[in-house]
Design a protein around this motif. Sequence first.
Motif, PDB file in Angstrom:
ATOM      1  N   ASP A  47       5.724  -0.123  -0.764  1.00 17.20           N
ATOM      2  CA  ASP A  47       4.431  -0.176  -1.449  1.00 17.20           C
ATOM      3  C   ASP A  47       3.586   1.031  -1.062  1.00 17.20           C
TER       4      ASP A  47
ATOM      5  N   PHE B  78      -0.310   2.845  -1.684  1.00 17.25           N
ATOM      6  CA  PHE B  78      -1.686   2.563  -2.082  1.00 17.25           C
ATOM      7  C   PHE B  78      -2.485   3.858  -2.056  1.00 17.25           C
TER       8      PHE B  78
ATOM      9  N   TYR C 140      -3.776  -5.560   5.451  1.00 19.06           N
ATOM     10  CA  TYR C 140      -2.841  -6.152   4.498  1.00 19.06           C
ATOM     11  C   TYR C 140      -2.001  -7.249   5.137  1.00 19.06           C
TER      12      TYR C 140
ATOM     13  N   ALA D  30      -1.277  -9.303  -0.153  1.00 22.85           N
ATOM     14  CA  ALA D  30      -2.734  -9.242  -0.290  1.00 22.85           C
ATOM     15  C   ALA D  30      -3.235  -8.083   0.559  1.00 22.85           C
ATOM     16  N   TRP D  31      -4.328  -7.452   0.116  1.00 18.61           N
ATOM     17  CA  TRP D  31      -4.850  -6.311   0.857  1.00 18.61           C
ATOM     18  C   TRP D  31      -6.353  -6.194   0.672  1.00 18.61           C
ATOM     19  N   ARG D  32      -6.955  -5.469   1.599  1.00 11.13           N
ATOM     20  CA  ARG D  32      -8.376  -5.128   1.512  1.00 11.13           C
ATOM     21  C   ARG D  32      -8.527  -3.739   2.100  1.00 11.13           C
ATOM     22  N   CYS D  33      -9.303  -2.905   1.434  1.00  9.93           N
ATOM     23  CA  CYS D  33      -9.571  -1.556   1.918  1.00  9.93           C
ATOM     24  C   CYS D  33     -11.070  -1.430   2.165  1.00  9.93           C
TER      25      CYS D  33
ATOM     26  N   ASN E  62     -12.899  -2.770  -1.206  1.00 15.52           N
ATOM     27  CA  ASN E  62     -12.141  -3.138  -2.395  1.00 15.52           C
ATOM     28  C   ASN E  62     -11.032  -4.056  -1.917  1.00 15.52           C
ATOM     29  N   ARG E  63     -10.715  -5.090  -2.697  1.00 14.14           N
ATOM     30  CA  ARG E  63      -9.720  -6.055  -2.244  1.00 14.14           C
ATOM     31  C   ARG E  63      -8.872  -6.530  -3.406  1.00 14.14           C
ATOM     32  N   SER E  64      -7.689  -7.010  -3.058  1.00 13.80           N
ATOM     33  CA  SER E  64      -6.823  -7.597  -4.070  1.00 13.80           C
ATOM     34  C   SER E  64      -7.307  -9.005  -4.392  1.00 13.80           C
ATOM     35  N   PHE E  65      -6.853  -9.525  -5.510  1.00 16.72           N
ATOM     36  CA  PHE E  65      -7.248 -10.862  -5.956  1.00 16.72           C
ATOM     37  C   PHE E  65      -6.869 -11.923  -4.926  1.00 16.72           C
TER      38      PHE E  65
ATOM     39  N   TRP F 220      -6.669 -11.649  -1.652  1.00 18.12           N
ATOM     40  CA  TRP F 220      -7.277 -11.525  -0.321  1.00 18.12           C
ATOM     41  C   TRP F 220      -8.346 -12.593  -0.157  1.00 18.12           C
TER      42      TRP F 220
END
Length: 97
Positions: free
Chosen positions: A14, A16, A34, A76-79, A91-94, A96
């Motif tokens: 993956d 990003f 993540y 799942a991830w968050r930046c 910013n985050r994935s749905f 997270w």
Amino acid sequence: GAVTGLDQHQRFGDYFDFFWRVKRTADVTVRLEYRQEKLHEHTQAQEITYKDVRGTHRTEFKVIGDDYFDDGRVMAWRCVLIANGRIVAENRSFLWE
């Protein structure tokens, strides 16, 4: 390029890319948090730090090779963007939580 099977294995995973902007010169850290498929709720993180930056930038994170094959896909991830020690953007994935 990835010539051998080992080269291809080491690049599989993956990727990003995050684009961000800072209006005033600051020390900035971009942190990707993540969770991977096989690690369930265990959260991992990667950070990249920039000193005295301003303007628009791109930061790339990779979860590839053995990290990807051993622990699975990123589920799942968050930046977060940290400027001068404070979180200024996220910013985050749905998925997270």
